[in-house]
Design a protein around this motif. Structure first.
Motif, PDB file in Angstrom:
ATOM      1  N   ARG A   1       0.870  -1.184   0.000  1.00  0.00           N
ATOM      2  CA  ARG A   1       0.000   0.000   0.000  1.00  0.00           C
ATOM      3  C   ARG A   1       0.903   1.229   0.000  1.00  0.00           C
ATOM      4  NH1 ARG A   1      -1.575  -3.317   3.978  1.00  0.00           N
ATOM      5  NH2 ARG A   1      -3.655  -4.267   3.938  1.00  0.00           N
ATOM      6  N   ILE A   2       0.286   2.386  -0.309  1.00  0.00           N
ATOM      7  CA  ILE A   2       1.008   3.653  -0.280  1.00  0.00           C
ATOM      8  C   ILE A   2       0.183   4.654   0.528  1.00  0.00           C
ATOM      9  CG2 ILE A   2       2.055   5.496  -1.650  1.00  0.00           C
ATOM     10  CD1 ILE A   2       1.815   3.597  -4.094  1.00  0.00           C
ATOM     11  N   VAL A   3       0.833   5.322   1.488  1.00  0.00           N
ATOM     12  CA  VAL A   3       0.211   6.429   2.210  1.00  0.00           C
ATOM     13  C   VAL A   3       1.108   7.651   2.023  1.00  0.00           C
ATOM     14  CG1 VAL A   3      -0.624   7.322   4.413  1.00  0.00           C
ATOM     15  CG2 VAL A   3      -0.770   4.855   3.927  1.00  0.00           C
ATOM     16  N   LEU A   4       0.542   8.699   1.467  1.00  0.00           N
ATOM     17  CA  LEU A   4       1.293   9.919   1.164  1.00  0.00           C
ATOM     18  C   LEU A   4       0.788  11.044   2.055  1.00  0.00           C
ATOM     19  CD1 LEU A   4       1.076   9.609  -2.723  1.00  0.00           C
ATOM     20  CD2 LEU A   4       2.940   8.833  -1.235  1.00  0.00           C
ATOM     21  N   VAL A   5       1.697  11.661   2.789  1.00  0.00           N
ATOM     22  CA  VAL A   5       1.345  12.723   3.730  1.00  0.00           C
ATOM     23  C   VAL A   5       1.918  14.037   3.217  1.00  0.00           C
ATOM     24  CG1 VAL A   5       1.383  13.465   6.131  1.00  0.00           C
ATOM     25  CG2 VAL A   5       1.483  11.014   5.583  1.00  0.00           C
ATOM     26  N   ALA A   6       1.032  14.929   2.740  1.00  0.00           N
ATOM     27  CA  ALA A   6       1.465  16.217   2.177  1.00  0.00           C
ATOM     28  C   ALA A   6       2.682  16.029   1.273  1.00  0.00           C
ATOM     29  CB  ALA A   6       1.774  17.205   3.302  1.00  0.00           C
ATOM     30  N   PRO A   7       2.581  15.177   0.268  1.00  0.00           N
ATOM     31  CA  PRO A   7       3.771  14.793  -0.489  1.00  0.00           C
ATOM     32  C   PRO A   7       4.177  15.817  -1.543  1.00  0.00           C
ATOM     33  CG  PRO A   7       1.865  13.725  -1.431  1.00  0.00           C
ATOM     34  CD  PRO A   7       1.372  14.474  -0.199  1.00  0.00           C
ATOM     35  N   GLY A   8       5.444  15.765  -1.895  1.00  0.00           N
ATOM     36  CA  GLY A   8       5.889  16.457  -3.088  1.00  0.00           C
ATOM     37  C   GLY A   8       5.526  15.631  -4.309  1.00  0.00           C
ATOM     38  N   GLY A   9       5.582  16.257  -5.497  1.00  0.00           N
ATOM     39  CA  GLY A   9       5.379  15.532  -6.734  1.00  0.00           C
ATOM     40  C   GLY A   9       3.993  15.604  -7.325  1.00  0.00           C
ATOM     41  N   LEU A  10       3.107  16.440  -6.743  1.00  0.00           N
ATOM     42  CA  LEU A  10       1.742  16.531  -7.261  1.00  0.00           C
ATOM     43  C   LEU A  10       1.410  17.911  -7.830  1.00  0.00           C
ATOM     44  CD1 LEU A  10      -0.162  14.520  -4.512  1.00  0.00           C
ATOM     45  CD2 LEU A  10       0.504  13.754  -6.790  1.00  0.00           C
ATOM     46  N   GLY A  11       2.372  18.779  -7.880  1.00  0.00           N
ATOM     47  CA  GLY A  11       2.160  20.120  -8.414  1.00  0.00           C
ATOM     48  C   GLY A  11       3.430  20.928  -8.280  1.00  0.00           C
ATOM     49  N   ARG A  12       3.466  22.084  -8.936  1.00  0.00           N
ATOM     50  CA  ARG A  12       4.690  22.893  -8.937  1.00  0.00           C
ATOM     51  C   ARG A  12       4.858  23.690  -7.652  1.00  0.00           C
ATOM     52  NH1 ARG A  12       5.960  26.412 -14.170  1.00  0.00           N
ATOM     53  NH2 ARG A  12       6.304  24.286 -14.916  1.00  0.00           N
ATOM     54  N   GLU A  13       3.751  24.122  -7.030  1.00  0.00           N
ATOM     55  CA  GLU A  13       3.834  25.045  -5.900  1.00  0.00           C
ATOM     56  C   GLU A  13       4.563  24.434  -4.708  1.00  0.00           C
ATOM     57  OE1 GLU A  13      -0.474  25.628  -7.510  1.00  0.00           O
ATOM     58  OE2 GLU A  13       1.036  24.026  -7.428  1.00  0.00           O
ATOM     59  N   VAL A  14       5.437  25.248  -4.109  1.00  0.00           N
ATOM     60  CA  VAL A  14       6.136  24.871  -2.885  1.00  0.00           C
ATOM     61  C   VAL A  14       6.597  26.161  -2.220  1.00  0.00           C
ATOM     62  CG1 VAL A  14       8.412  24.649  -3.982  1.00  0.00           C
ATOM     63  CG2 VAL A  14       7.911  23.344  -1.915  1.00  0.00           C
ATOM     64  N   THR A  15       6.709  26.160  -0.902  1.00  0.00           N
ATOM     65  CA  THR A  15       7.084  27.361  -0.176  1.00  0.00           C
ATOM     66  C   THR A  15       8.427  27.922  -0.653  1.00  0.00           C
ATOM     67  OG1 THR A  15       7.616  28.262   2.002  1.00  0.00           O
ATOM     68  CG2 THR A  15       8.119  25.955   1.646  1.00  0.00           C
ATOM     69  N   PRO A  16       8.572  29.246  -0.695  1.00  0.00           N
ATOM     70  CA  PRO A  16       9.865  29.853  -1.051  1.00  0.00           C
ATOM     71  C   PRO A  16      11.000  29.436  -0.120  1.00  0.00           C
ATOM     72  CG  PRO A  16       8.109  31.498  -1.158  1.00  0.00           C
ATOM     73  CD  PRO A  16       7.511  30.256  -0.546  1.00  0.00           C
ATOM     74  N   LEU A  17      10.680  29.021   1.112  1.00  0.00           N
ATOM     75  CA  LEU A  17      11.719  28.574   2.039  1.00  0.00           C
ATOM     76  C   LEU A  17      12.482  27.369   1.499  1.00  0.00           C
ATOM     77  CD1 LEU A  17       9.904  28.902   5.501  1.00  0.00           C
ATOM     78  CD2 LEU A  17      11.776  30.321   4.618  1.00  0.00           C
ATOM     79  N   VAL A  18      11.807  26.552   0.693  1.00  0.00           N
ATOM     80  CA  VAL A  18      12.473  25.408   0.080  1.00  0.00           C
ATOM     81  C   VAL A  18      13.236  25.855  -1.165  1.00  0.00           C
ATOM     82  CG1 VAL A  18      12.123  23.189  -1.077  1.00  0.00           C
ATOM     83  CG2 VAL A  18      10.835  23.732   1.002  1.00  0.00           C
ATOM     84  N   ARG A  19      12.638  26.713  -1.951  1.00  0.00           N
ATOM     85  CA  ARG A  19      13.302  27.159  -3.183  1.00  0.00           C
ATOM     86  C   ARG A  19      14.623  27.861  -2.897  1.00  0.00           C
ATOM     87  NH1 ARG A  19       8.455  29.674  -6.977  1.00  0.00           N
ATOM     88  NH2 ARG A  19       6.812  28.284  -6.267  1.00  0.00           N
ATOM     89  N   VAL A  20      14.694  28.597  -1.784  1.00  0.00           N
ATOM     90  CA  VAL A  20      15.901  29.363  -1.489  1.00  0.00           C
ATOM     91  C   VAL A  20      17.108  28.455  -1.264  1.00  0.00           C
ATOM     92  CG1 VAL A  20      15.680  29.494   1.031  1.00  0.00           C
ATOM     93  CG2 VAL A  20      16.701  31.405  -0.224  1.00  0.00           C
TER      94      VAL A  20
END
Length: 316
Positions: A120-139
């Motif tokens: 089974r797979i359980v995904l918790v607020a995962p990456g990989g489902l859209g482009r948006e991500v907080t600027p804190l990560v991009r920096v």
């Protein structure tokens, strides 16, 4: 501030690199994969509850926690390979793989690369489902990141910043909800090896425009593997509306929204989180990999018939 370790940490060398992990409980196996800058202690509020019915393996991913931080492959594919190797060393053949944030991306990649080992797979607020991500990560991808954080983690300034973040998380608006977790991550950046590893990780999955990796082109493969998404409605790191996007391309995915939780629903609402996971485990049958059926799905692509397992309806 050191993260609190509530469970005995074991170590194993794989390919010459030390891997730290926690293993508790008995029964069918659940692999817990933490997010960027975190370690196995992010699962402290839920490990013992899940271990009442399952064997829980919670590793520190390479470059995190007490695992080695070498110059290495920090892609989601590389992490998936590492988890396959760790499970093999531990003698565990099949798992329900549960991943948070970056760990969600690793969980999806693990299931894609090793369908025969994924129940089974359980995904918790995962990456990989859209482009948006907080600027804190991009920096993190900017050239001056390591030098700047090196200054920010000098003792007086780090103490001031992390204290301010924890206060803001406790009493501020929902926008500051997860700053206590950011403070924990900033504490780990005292180690320059952790800073370098984090930059390698982020560079593999994010650029200045946002997330690079995506699962949406392969989401149809979840038709044969029971899959659940858990998301906090107040997540300002990766927006919860990505869950609807996932369900649009993979209608059999079960979605559960945790009201008022931020990017760490397993910490904000541990009892509700465990109840959701237990219900999912109890109401779905583990996937059984069939090479012929998998080959047919790959050939047909998104038009492939669901077949195989019946995935339980949405819980949220």
């Amino acid at each position: 501030m050191a993260r609190t370790e509530l469970h005995e940490v074991s170590f194993v060398d794989i390919h010459g690199h030390r891997r730290a992990y926690v293993k508790v409980g008995s029964g069918p196996a659940i692999l817990l994969l933490h997010g960027l800058g975190c370690d196995h202690t992010t699962w402290n509020p839920v490990i013992d509850r899940l271990a009442q019915t399952h064997t829980v393996i919670a590793p520190d991913l390479l470059g995190h926690g007490r695992s080695a931080k070498p110059r290495a492959d920090y892609s989601v594919g590389g992490y998936a390979n590492g988890m396959r190797d760790l499970l093999s060393v531990l003698g565990i053949e099949k798992v329900t793989v549960l991943g948070h944030s970056l760990g969600g991306g690793v969980a999806m990649q693990f299931a894609y690369q090793y369908p025969e080992r994924t129940e089974r797979i359980v995904l918790v607020a995962p990456g990989g489902l859209g482009r948006e991500v907080t600027p804190l990560v991009r920096v993190v991808t900017t050239p001056g990141f390591s030098a700047a954080v090196g200054v920010l983690t000098t003792w007086p300034l780090r103490r001031l910043l992390t204290t301010g973040m924890r206060v803001a998380a406790a009493v501020g608006p929902s926008l500051t909800h997860d700053l206590d977790e950011v403070a924990e991550i900033l504490d780990t950046f005292v180690d320059p090896r952790a800073r370098r590893a984090t930059r390698h990780v982020v560079s593999a999955v994010v650029d200045w425009r946002g997330q690079i990796i995506t699962m949406t082109d392969r989401a149809y493969l979840t038709r044969r593997v029971p899959t659940m998404l858990v998301w906090g409605t107040a997540d300002h790191v990766i927006p919860a509306h990505h869950a609807a996007r996932a369900q649009a391309v993979a209608p059999t995915i079960r979605v559960a929204l945790v009201e008022g939780a931020g990017h760490f629903p397993h910490k904000d609402a541990p009892e509700e989180f465990v109840a959701l996971v237990r219900d999912f485990l109890e109401t779905t049958a583990p996937a059984r990999h069939n090479r012929g059926a998998f080959r047919a799905m790959l050939r047909a692509g998104a038009a492939a018939p669901a077949g195989g397992l019946a995935v339980a309806p949405s819980a949220g």
